[in-house]
Design an enzyme around this catalytic site. Sequence first.
Site, PDB file in Angstrom:
ATOM      1  N   THR A  82       0.676  -1.193   0.495  1.00 53.97           N
ATOM      2  CA  THR A  82      -0.471   0.329  -0.026  1.00 53.97           C
ATOM      3  C   THR A  82       0.472   1.095  -0.195  1.00 53.97           C
ATOM      4  O   THR A  82       0.461   2.570  -0.520  1.00 53.97           O
ATOM      5  CB  THR A  82      -1.308  -0.473   1.177  1.00 53.97           C
ATOM      6  OG1 THR A  82      -1.664  -1.544   0.546  1.00 53.97           O
ATOM      7  CG2 THR A  82      -2.187   1.385   1.011  1.00 53.97           C
ATOM      8  N   ASN A 168      -5.859 -10.707  -7.023  1.00 52.57           N
ATOM      9  CA  ASN A 168      -5.819 -11.270  -5.791  1.00 52.57           C
ATOM     10  C   ASN A 168      -7.108 -12.149  -5.655  1.00 52.57           C
ATOM     11  O   ASN A 168      -6.695 -12.739  -4.494  1.00 52.57           O
ATOM     12  CB  ASN A 168      -5.356  -9.919  -3.723  1.00 52.57           C
ATOM     13  CG  ASN A 168      -6.641  -8.597  -5.039  1.00 52.57           C
ATOM     14  OD1 ASN A 168      -6.366  -8.402  -6.032  1.00 52.57           O
ATOM     15  ND2 ASN A 168      -7.813  -8.343  -3.766  1.00 52.57           N
ATOM     16  N   GLN A 198       1.003 -10.177  -6.307  1.00 50.38           N
ATOM     17  CA  GLN A 198       0.226 -11.144  -6.055  1.00 50.38           C
ATOM     18  C   GLN A 198       1.339 -12.205  -7.552  1.00 50.38           C
ATOM     19  O   GLN A 198       1.349 -13.749  -7.075  1.00 50.38           O
ATOM     20  CB  GLN A 198      -1.298 -12.156  -6.750  1.00 50.38           C
ATOM     21  CG  GLN A 198      -2.003 -11.274  -5.093  1.00 50.38           C
ATOM     22  CD  GLN A 198      -2.179 -11.933  -4.245  1.00 50.38           C
ATOM     23  OE1 GLN A 198      -1.910 -12.887  -4.141  1.00 50.38           O
ATOM     24  NE2 GLN A 198      -2.764 -11.059  -2.916  1.00 50.38           N
ATOM     25  N   CYS A 347     -18.911 -10.982   5.327  1.00 50.43           N
ATOM     26  CA  CYS A 347     -19.748 -11.158   6.162  1.00 50.43           C
ATOM     27  C   CYS A 347     -20.837 -11.067   7.227  1.00 50.43           C
ATOM     28  O   CYS A 347     -19.787 -10.635   8.592  1.00 50.43           O
ATOM     29  CB  CYS A 347     -19.390 -12.493   7.435  1.00 50.43           C
ATOM     30  SG  CYS A 347     -18.663 -13.446   5.818  1.00 50.43           S
TER      31      CYS A 347
HETATM   32  N1  PLP Z   1      -2.118  -5.260  -4.007  1.00 50.26           N
HETATM   33  C1  PLP Z   1      -2.918  -6.257  -3.904  1.00 50.26           C
HETATM   34  C2  PLP Z   1      -2.871  -7.356  -5.197  1.00 50.26           C
HETATM   35  C3  PLP Z   1      -2.874  -7.434  -2.683  1.00 50.26           C
HETATM   36  O1  PLP Z   1      -3.491  -8.511  -3.074  1.00 50.26           O
HETATM   37  C4  PLP Z   1      -2.969  -6.482  -1.735  1.00 50.26           C
HETATM   38  C5  PLP Z   1      -2.570  -7.163  -0.434  1.00 50.26           C
HETATM   39  O2  PLP Z   1      -4.144  -8.144  -0.404  1.00 50.26           O
HETATM   40  C6  PLP Z   1      -1.861  -5.245  -1.757  1.00 50.26           C
HETATM   41  C7  PLP Z   1      -1.918  -4.764  -2.763  1.00 50.26           C
HETATM   42  C8  PLP Z   1      -1.923  -4.187  -0.120  1.00 50.26           C
HETATM   43  O3  PLP Z   1      -0.359  -4.762  -0.225  1.00 50.26           O
HETATM   44  P1  PLP Z   1       0.317  -4.673   1.781  1.00 50.26           P
HETATM   45  O4  PLP Z   1      -0.957  -5.116   2.469  1.00 50.26           O
HETATM   46  O5  PLP Z   1       1.111  -4.818   2.001  1.00 50.26           O
HETATM   47  O6  PLP Z   1      -0.018  -3.299   1.513  1.00 50.26           O
END
Ligand code: PLP
Length: 770
Positions: A82, A168, A198, A347
């Site tokens: 992020t 993801n 991913q 959920c």
């Molecule tokens: N991008 C993808 C494709 C992800 O799967 C994720 C996490 O779920 C992120 C970005 C964000 O990653 P982080 O948890 O390291 O901030």
Amino acid sequence: MINLTDIQPQSDEIYLDNNATTPVLPQAAEAAIHTMNLCYGNPSSSHMTGIRAKYILESTRKLARQVTGATDGEIIFTSGATEGIQTSIISALIAARATASLITKPVLLYGATEHKAVPETLKHWNQILNIGAEVVAIPVDGNGILDFDFIAKHVGNALMVCTMAANNETGVFQDLTALQNIIRSNNPDVLWMVDCVQALGKISLDLTNTSIDYAPFSGHKLYGPKGIGVLYVRDNAPYTPFIAGGGQESGLRSGTENLPGIASLNAIFKLLNDENDDTFKSHDVLVSYRAQLEKTLREVFPAIVFNHDFAYSLPTTLNFSVKGLSSKDIMDLFDAAKIRVSSGSACSSKVSGSFVLDAMNKPRWQSEGAIRMSFGPANTQDEIDKACAAIKDAVSALKNSCLILSDADEIIDSNADGLQQWIYDQQCTWCYVDKNKKEILLIDPVPEIASKFETLVNCQDFNVKAVLATHLHQHQEDCAEMIRNVFTGKLSSESCDSLGWDKSVTQQVSLENDTLAYAITIGDKVLAKIDIPGHTDNSVAYLLGEAKQGRLAAEDIEYVFAGDTLQIGGIGRSDLNTSDSVQMHHSLRSLAQVITEHTLICPTHDYQQLFITTLALEKQTNPVLADVLAKKLSDEQFVEAKLELDQSINNDTQSALCGNIKADIEPSIDVDPGDFSQFLASNPDVMIFDVREPHEFEANRREYIRDQKIINVPLTQITHFVNTHKAAKTQPSYVCICRSGSRSDAAAKTLKRMGFENVYHVPGGFALLS
Ligand code: PLP
């Protein structure tokens, strides 16, 4: 409070949620611990302790270059993807400020199935930095592949393009070479970010030989701990530090580096690079794991649909839906059976689909019912074998609950008996079963529960007495009719009125106010119908109870199904096209003449998971209703008071049609999971009230509380419990428990509200009692 070291995985836990996060590889954990214990230096310090720390930092950077194919450009350590996404987007947008005004209608393009971190960051900084671009999603096709024609058309005006290497939720990957061709042939200079989170460890990457400008990675998606990530930035790509300060990472990202996290990446990258190490499995092995899981899933769920084409997906993700089962049904069952997967939708009592599957144009039921099963490249054959065996075991519990049909000719003794509330998106369908007589009836169904009902009926060979609606709005799809059509030939009667009531019924019962009402029988009970127009002109109430010598006395009525007219925390609205407040006033009064103050009222909406109400409870919080029941209001006064109530309804929300209604709820009394054993020891008579569904209960009975008094009252059957335990409100005490503490909280609040005196609840539920 629970000691940290007591929070542990369950034995034999099967973890199939690696796209959310992976376990930390022992080698990675060891590297982190070693660094914390012995190499705790600050890489910026010039003494030897610092120099050693710096070595770990820089050697990991080298390894990161090898595993990503980034021989040039910057490799920057971040806190995770992020932050990497944030940094890339800010850098690109700050650079774009100069050019944005030169482009007519500038756009920021992102793939429609991107992780939320991408569009949300684009929108956020576009606004904060006052860029004025339109943030536009690139559509995908049914396979999740980006629309190249769309890119070709719009990329000329783009300030930035954000796409992902692999998704993801589905594992769908993009052909980066083809994507690059389409982007570059239409806009050679546009800044391009590819979210590679991913993909690492599953696809070979060669960043230098692409024109990707920014590529974020995350440690916790590849067996590292949370809080460490890597960002690749191409040479000459614009860059603005997101975090300024002490000048670490050559001034590109300040803040003392997360050295233990970096050391764990070091261990992981070394394993990835080591051709003689088989921790990370080859593509072919991963494909064989997927084939094995797919075969098992197809065996146990004949109605399964995979939501993505494996030809376009990484082998490590299986995203599927099963017609007739909600993602919550499957999640709860698997979790009880110690199999961890994730659902596409949240959920909660409000249903939401998966935006990724929506973008792929999958049918609503697939999107809402999606389950993601994801393993990782370090899983072993033994783990996959165990997962398949556990899935098979778990699913037999669904058969015993009649949630899926068994293909064997066995007789299933389902525990369906009495009243159940099936909730979908805060709308309640009420299902009443007489197990002995094998009869069933359904009130106010919504389309989403139709196949669950059909499966239950077929599983138990029930006789369908009626499928009824309490009212119909104009132009509303009539789901009760749709379900009746499914059972043509099997229904007790085929000649129904628009609400599903058998027109040929001649049986009548007399009610408390000496009026006569038509009634059908169900088991030993009757279901009588009375008209209560007002909310709509066709509104009725159904009264279920035991008729004695042709009389259904108020005190013998167990449940009243009053549709939207009487709800939990208010009266349904009466300002719709076919509403009439004067009629509603009369209907409320006449309904109150035929039931008692304590008859359980089962509404068609349940906005707060409170299930049921009574006139006595409603009077306490609803002065208008209290006045109606005390016969204090004239028609005119009621109309005026009702108008005011209806005008206060927030029309923006989906539930506005029926009235946004809220009741005050007293919080339940919590038992800290850390004190639970102690609580049981000092309250030997307490009854453990396990509100999980029977299939979850069967999949995981919790042996350690075997000696305790325990009852399984699924939340769907709590109304039945309240009705049948009216005499047990002071004793015993109940401690409600479930998987995570959310359903048990709802159960505890409902029991308290219905007058049960000693009710407790365990926040965190079984998850914290392992
Ligand atoms: N991008 C993808 C494709 C992800 O799967 C994720 C996490 O779920 C992120 C970005 C964000 O990653 P982080 O948890 O390291 O901030």
